[in-house]
Design an enzyme around this catalytic site. Structure first.
Site, PDB file in Angstrom:
ATOM      1  N   ASP A  25     -14.156  24.302  31.541  1.00 17.49           N
ATOM      2  CA  ASP A  25     -14.749  23.067  32.066  1.00 17.49           C
ATOM      3  C   ASP A  25     -16.177  22.870  31.567  1.00 17.49           C
ATOM      4  OD1 ASP A  25     -15.120  25.476  33.752  1.00 17.49           O
ATOM      5  OD2 ASP A  25     -16.465  24.194  34.886  1.00 17.49           O
ATOM      6  N   HIS A  26     -16.626  23.713  30.646  1.00 15.24           N
ATOM      7  CA  HIS A  26     -18.031  23.745  30.237  1.00 15.24           C
ATOM      8  C   HIS A  26     -18.492  22.484  29.495  1.00 15.24           C
ATOM      9  CE1 HIS A  26     -16.625  27.804  30.895  1.00 15.24           C
ATOM     10  NE2 HIS A  26     -17.865  28.255  30.910  1.00 15.24           N
ATOM     11  N   GLY A  27     -17.560  21.751  28.904  1.00 18.43           N
ATOM     12  CA  GLY A  27     -17.932  20.568  28.154  1.00 18.43           C
ATOM     13  C   GLY A  27     -18.614  19.522  29.018  1.00 18.43           C
ATOM     14  N   TYR A 145     -22.379  31.093  43.484  1.00 15.96           N
ATOM     15  CA  TYR A 145     -23.388  31.970  42.891  1.00 15.96           C
ATOM     16  C   TYR A 145     -24.721  31.825  43.625  1.00 15.96           C
ATOM     17  CZ  TYR A 145     -20.044  31.104  39.115  1.00 15.96           C
ATOM     18  OH  TYR A 145     -18.893  30.934  38.380  1.00 15.96           O
ATOM     19  N   PRO A 146     -25.536  32.899  43.613  1.00 17.68           N
ATOM     20  CA  PRO A 146     -26.902  32.780  44.130  1.00 17.68           C
ATOM     21  C   PRO A 146     -27.794  32.223  43.024  1.00 17.68           C
ATOM     22  CG  PRO A 146     -26.164  35.112  44.002  1.00 17.68           C
ATOM     23  CD  PRO A 146     -25.222  34.279  43.196  1.00 17.68           C
ATOM     24  N   ARG A 147     -28.260  31.009  43.198  1.00 18.32           N
ATOM     25  CA  ARG A 147     -29.073  30.367  42.168  1.00 18.32           C
ATOM     26  C   ARG A 147     -30.158  29.517  42.826  1.00 18.32           C
ATOM     27  NH1 ARG A 147     -24.452  28.245  37.897  1.00 18.32           N
ATOM     28  NH2 ARG A 147     -23.909  30.295  37.053  1.00 18.32           N
ATOM     29  N   LYS A 175     -14.833  33.375  43.118  1.00 11.28           N
ATOM     30  CA  LYS A 175     -15.436  33.842  41.873  1.00 11.28           C
ATOM     31  C   LYS A 175     -16.941  33.936  42.074  1.00 11.28           C
ATOM     32  CE  LYS A 175     -16.606  32.333  37.174  1.00 11.28           C
ATOM     33  NZ  LYS A 175     -16.571  31.206  36.212  1.00 11.28           N
ATOM     34  N   GLY A 200     -17.549  36.068  33.923  1.00 10.33           N
ATOM     35  CA  GLY A 200     -17.666  36.779  32.646  1.00 10.33           C
ATOM     36  C   GLY A 200     -19.074  37.209  32.317  1.00 10.33           C
ATOM     37  N   GLY A 227     -15.231  32.487  31.011  1.00 13.12           N
ATOM     38  CA  GLY A 227     -15.223  31.330  30.135  1.00 13.12           C
ATOM     39  C   GLY A 227     -15.694  31.622  28.726  1.00 13.12           C
ATOM     40  N   ARG A 228     -16.994  31.375  28.462  1.00  9.82           N
ATOM     41  CA  ARG A 228     -17.519  31.514  27.097  1.00  9.82           C
ATOM     42  C   ARG A 228     -17.338  32.915  26.526  1.00  9.82           C
ATOM     43  NH1 ARG A 228     -23.167  28.511  28.235  1.00  9.82           N
ATOM     44  NH2 ARG A 228     -22.670  29.292  30.317  1.00  9.82           N
TER      45      ARG A 228
END
Length: 261
Positions: A25-27, A145-147, A175, A200, A227-228
């Protein structure tokens, strides 16, 4: 909920109880990035490599339906944001569970960044998605995620907090980041009743990446959502084959890579 059970069987290996999911989904976030320029080709590579499922935004589902070859689970990502936004950690809903049902999804996913300025809106949206998933019998993967300013994204305390929030929201799969410590991750997983997958992480060498995933699985992780670190490899199909051997068959990373060659 029989609908959730049936769909989860399509994205989790029924023998090992683990999964290898490749998000693509990175695009939406980054634009036309390397590795995701020819979507039909890369989805075939991922599928033939043995991955259990892929993650796509709704507009790319038609490019992933190949009508031949090995079947693969479909997870439709419901939330998004772009790197052009002054706050790249802000995610909003761009798809519904009902749309995902119509597109033939086996699960849906959402993204939450704890500690980000718009955390409250992401949590509110997640609550609504959980309600819809329960109504439609659709499994929900929460990528959390912790961000945020001053937050260590790999802190065991912060990662554990993310996992607990996702579990209390009603996630079916979670995830999050691997905290880099097997004992710390084992403690996090043991305290959670929902399968926990590791991201990843930053791009690393084949062996280093597989060793990290093996650590996470040995600590009780239910697999990987990568992903990447997967689709940007020079040989994505072969790398995913090795990854599946590590996750599902407990093969040593060095041996899995040797067999890949």
């Amino acid at each position: 909920m029989i609908g959730k059970e049936i769909r989860i069987e399509r994205i989790m290996d029924r023998n090992t109880g683990k999964t290898v999911i490749i998000p693509m989904d990175h695009g939406f976030t980054l634009g036309q990035i390397e590795g995701l320029l020819d979507m039909t080709w890369i989805i075939s590579q991922v599928s033939d490599g043995g991955a259990n499922a892929i993650v796509l935004h709704k507009g790319l589902v038609k490019r992933g339906h190949r009508r031949h070859g090995r079947d693969i689970g479909l997870i439709i990502h419901l939330s998004a944001g772009t790197s052009l936004n002054p706050d790249p950690n802000d995610k909003v809903l761009v798809c519904t569970v009902e749309e995902a049902v119509a597109l033939g999804a086996d699960a849906v996913s959402i993204h939450i960044n704890l500690g980000a300025p718009n955390e409250s809106k992401m949590l509110e949206s997640a609550g609504k998605i959980v309600k819809d998933c329960n109504r439609w019998g659709m499994p929900l993967l929460v990528m959390i995620y912790p961000r945020g300013k001053g937050i260590d994204p790999f802190s065991p305390q912060a990662v554990g907090h993310c996992v607990r929030v996702a579990e209390e929201l009603g996630a079916d799969l979670i995830k999050t980041n691997y905290p880099g410590n097997q004992a710390a991750f084992e403690k996090i997983v043991k305290a959670c009743s929902v399968p926990v997958l590791v991201a990843g992480g930053e791009k690393a060498g084949d062996l280093e990446t597989l060793q990290t995933i093996r650590e996470a699985v040995h600590a009780g992780g239910a697999g990987v959502c990568m992903g990447r670190n997967a689709f940007q490899r020079d040989n994505p199909k072969e790398f995913i084959q090795a990854l599946c051997k590590v996750v599902h068959h407990n093969v040593e990373p060095a041996r899995a890579l040797k067999e890949m060659e």
